[in-house]
Design an enzyme around this catalytic site. Structure first.
Site, PDB file in Angstrom:
ATOM      1  N   HIS B 207      36.623  -0.727  74.689  1.00  0.00           N
ATOM      2  CA  HIS B 207      37.051  -1.194  73.370  1.00  0.00           C
ATOM      3  C   HIS B 207      38.569  -1.294  73.264  1.00  0.00           C
ATOM      4  CE1 HIS B 207      33.194  -1.140  70.912  1.00  0.00           C
ATOM      5  NE2 HIS B 207      32.870  -1.087  72.183  1.00  0.00           N
ATOM      6  N   SER B 211      36.027  -6.844  76.455  1.00  0.00           N
ATOM      7  CA  SER B 211      35.193  -7.355  77.541  1.00  0.00           C
ATOM      8  C   SER B 211      35.935  -8.415  78.344  1.00  0.00           C
ATOM      9  CB  SER B 211      33.928  -7.996  76.963  1.00  0.00           C
ATOM     10  OG  SER B 211      33.032  -7.020  76.534  1.00  0.00           O
ATOM     11  N   LYS B 234      21.718 -10.864  70.892  1.00  0.00           N
ATOM     12  CA  LYS B 234      21.609 -11.272  72.299  1.00  0.00           C
ATOM     13  C   LYS B 234      21.210 -10.085  73.172  1.00  0.00           C
ATOM     14  CE  LYS B 234      24.023 -14.010  75.730  1.00  0.00           C
ATOM     15  NZ  LYS B 234      25.208 -14.796  76.064  1.00  0.00           N
ATOM     16  N   ASP B 235      21.802  -8.918  72.889  1.00  0.00           N
ATOM     17  CA  ASP B 235      21.435  -7.717  73.650  1.00  0.00           C
ATOM     18  C   ASP B 235      19.981  -7.330  73.392  1.00  0.00           C
ATOM     19  OD1 ASP B 235      23.755  -7.334  75.030  1.00  0.00           O
ATOM     20  OD2 ASP B 235      24.613  -5.872  73.652  1.00  0.00           O
ATOM     21  N   GLU B 278      14.488   6.852  98.579  1.00  0.00           N
ATOM     22  CA  GLU B 278      14.114   5.847  97.599  1.00  0.00           C
ATOM     23  C   GLU B 278      14.871   4.546  97.858  1.00  0.00           C
ATOM     24  OE1 GLU B 278      11.783   6.803  94.348  1.00  0.00           O
ATOM     25  OE2 GLU B 278      11.372   6.909  96.472  1.00  0.00           O
TER      26      GLU B 278
END
Lengths: 225, 409
Positions: B207, B211, B234-235, B278
């Site tokens: 923040h 972005s 959108k998320d 894994e």
């Protein structure tokens, strides 16, 4: 639309990865297996026959310690049938073998493995158990060996290797399939409940996601000025 | 209600936080769906913590009880099978989401100035996630749990002089046993909260620097849009798609990510024929096995994870816009991704001559890409500028050289 998608680098990458995976898995599948390929039916009748055979043969030596007698009600046995199977045991007792560790060690030189989870503990699950039970054959010197697992200590309990009558052989095969189906159930008793619930969850998610997609389109359309 | 909020606001910046960091938070409008994965990673973290807490209510971290208690959860606890499968599939989902998140950062050069601290806190998160996953994998106390922990803890024995002591210190015993299980459980419960705190630092940094975006340059104010409602919706749509894939595995193929061997209780006297970690550790495991010497292998494996932190230094190009406008870097990115897929495949194969050789070639390519990057990125920049860049891009580069910022204002 599709042309446009393919032009995107990310999509190309995805395609490439899918191709890699395809080539890789087809390569891995290339070697032949000795497993039988017939379908194993998982109907209640099969499970019920499976439990009868398993209680007469398997549980002589093997435990099913994660399964309790009253769990058998879930595959459609009546309370009476369960009572008959459990004998003097309590309904909430785990299903244990009729021999103790000391006796098993004396007989086989090892303690027999618990069977509750066996169908999940082998890569090919029920198919493996079914194939293993029928993989016995008589060698020329009279010894009976298992093709699939030559070091196995378990004798040919279904007597498949010495049975010559076709009809009896197919009855044994059916029993082996039913044992495998029963052990698939003991390994994953919630499978049916899980898949049923899963269908509803997936339907809900498809509707929800579609609605979110429309909402996203609608919200973003306000931006295009 | 508004009175309550007023009361709080005088004492705590609640409304302004919601306004600045959740609603009006300026976000580049050109973010693609590749920018969804940070949010998804946060979601999976919460999912893992919640399911984990409920599992811990029924699980017993005792070598003689652990395996049975997992089976108790699967059969007798109400919806225990659901919680456990959500947690087990969630581990794989976490790595899948994080690896895509990292690949996006690498492709678009989001690790470059001024986002180095985001990349490094991300690196810390990756290490913490790997540690958590590794310790969590011991808890079901199956064959693969036990032998995986046995193999990985023994790697610390490669430490010069004090190797054996370190291994005993880690395990709390001469071999993986009850002491190891109990401490792994304690740490497996602790680590997610450390991860959550690093996530907060990661978000504070985000923040502050805002972005990155596919164009690779800082956008002017008019290209930013408020986070809510545009990116919340959108998320959420991305979350829906994620949940469809996740729930498919939880409900229809939950054992897909669980080794069959792990449905047998741990047996210290019987080594499984083929010990594999894994899937999310396979590339690094392949690198470990590619080096003939144990100490060398351990160093190579550690380096292969840690080398990402050096990316802001290794990439010397000033061309903005990540791989999109940089053909050489783009080529290297795709070679890297394919190389990691090859390493994953090799890591799952038994160590025959053929697979060892393929693994060694892939390991060489892996490190060669990082080693060559400083030279190739500089060469690429000179080459592109010789060919002539658009005036705006030249302007951006000049601006960055002068004031250390890419915003033309």
């Amino acid at each position: 639309m599709i042309k446009k998608l393919i032009k995107k680098p990310a999509m190309r990458l995805l395609l490439l990865l899918v191709c890699c995976f395809q080539i890789g898995s087809s390569w891995a599948e290339g070697h032949p297996t000795d497993l039988r390929e017939d379908d194993i039916a998982h109907e209640p009748a099969n499970l019920q026959n499976g439990i009868q055979v398993a209680m007469n043969l398997c549980t002589l030596c093997h435990d099913l310690k994660y399964v309790k007698y009253h769990d058998l009600l879930e595959i459609g046995l009546s309370a009476k049938e369960v009572d008959k199977i459990r004998g003097a045991n309590s309904a909430s007792d785990p299903i244990l073998s009729k021999m103790n560790d000391k006796q098993m060690n004396a007989l086989f030189g090892m303690t027999t493995p618990d069977l509750s989870l066996m169908a999940k503990a082998r890569g090919d699950g029920a198919q493996y158990i079914y194939s293993l039970l029928l993989a016995y054959h008589e060698r020329r010197d009279g010894a009976i060996v298992n093709n699939l697992y030559p070091d196995i200590k378990m004798p040919d309990v279904l007597a498949y290797s010495i049975e010559n009558d076709e009809r009896a052989r197919s009855a044994i095969e059916q029993n082996a399939r039913d044992i495998a189906a029963f052990l698939a159930w003991t390994a994953d008793p919630k499978a049916k409940e899980r898949r049923t619930l899963g269908v509803y969850v997936m339907l809900y998610l498809f509707v929800l996601t579609f609605m979110l997609y429309r909402l996203k389109q609608k919200t973003w359309s306000r931006l295009k000025t | 209600m508004s009175k309550v909020i007023q009361w709080i606001d005088r004492r705590f910046p609640l409304s302004s936080f919601i306004k600045h960091d959740l609603v009006e938070y300026p976000t580049p409008r050109n973010l693609s769906y590749w920018w969804n994965f940070g949010f998804l990673a946060g979601f999976v973290l919460v999912l893992q913590i919640l399911t984990g807490i409920f599992l811990a209510m029924h699980y017993k971290p005792d070598a003689s009880l652990a395996f049975d208690s997992v089976d108790h959860i699967m059969r007798e606890v109400n919806y225990g099978w659901l919680i456990r499968y959500m947690h087990a599939v969630g581990a794989s989902a976490f790595f899948a989401v994080i690896y895509i998140h990292m690949a996006r950062t690498l492709y678009y050069g989001s690790y470059r100035a001024p986002r180095e601290l985001m990349w490094w806190t991300g690196q810390a998160l990756l290490l913490a996630l790997m540690a958590t996953a590794f310790m969590g994998y011991l808890l079901p106390w199956g064959q693969m749990s036990f032998w995986g922990a046995q193999v990985i803890t023994s790697l610390f024995g490669a430490t010069p002089f004090i190797g054996d002591e370190i291994v005993i210190w880690l395990r709390g015993d001469f071999a993986v046993g009850d002491a190891t299980l109990t401490r792994f459980f304690a740490l497996h419960y602790l680590f997610p909260f450390i991860i959550a705190s690093i996530v907060i630092i990661h978000l504070i940094a985000l923040h502050h620097v805002k972005s990155s975006n596919p164009s690779g340059i800082n956008l002017t104010a008019k290209n930013n849009i408020p986070f809510h409602p545009y990116f919340t919706v959108k998320d959420l749509f991305g979350l829906g798609v994620f949940l469809i894939i996740y729930c498919y595995f939880v409900f229809f193929s939950p054992e897909f990510f669980i080794e069959a061997e792990n449905n047998q209780p741990a047996n210290p006297l019987q080594t499984p024929p083929h010990i594999v970690p894994e899937w999310y550790f396979l590339p690094f495991y392949a690198i470990l096995r590619s080096v003939p010497d144990l100490l060398g292998g351990v160093i190579a494996m550690a380096l292969s994870v840690m080398i990402f932190a050096a990316m802001p230094f290794l990439d010397r190009s000033k061309i903005p816009g990540g791989a999109k406008y940089r053909p050489i870097y783009r080529g290297m990115f795709y070679i890297f991704v394919v190389d990691v897929v090859v390493l994953t495949y090799v890591g799952a194969q038994p160590p025959t001559n053929f697979w060892t050789l393929i693994g060694q070639v892939a390991t060489l390519i892996y490190f060669a890409l990082f080693t060559l990057l400083p030279f190739l990125s500089k060469f690429e920049e000179r080459w592109l500028r010789k060919q002539g860049l658009p005036a705006e891009v030249e302007e951006l580069i000049r601006c960055e050289e002068q004031c250390g910022c890419t915003d033309p204002k």
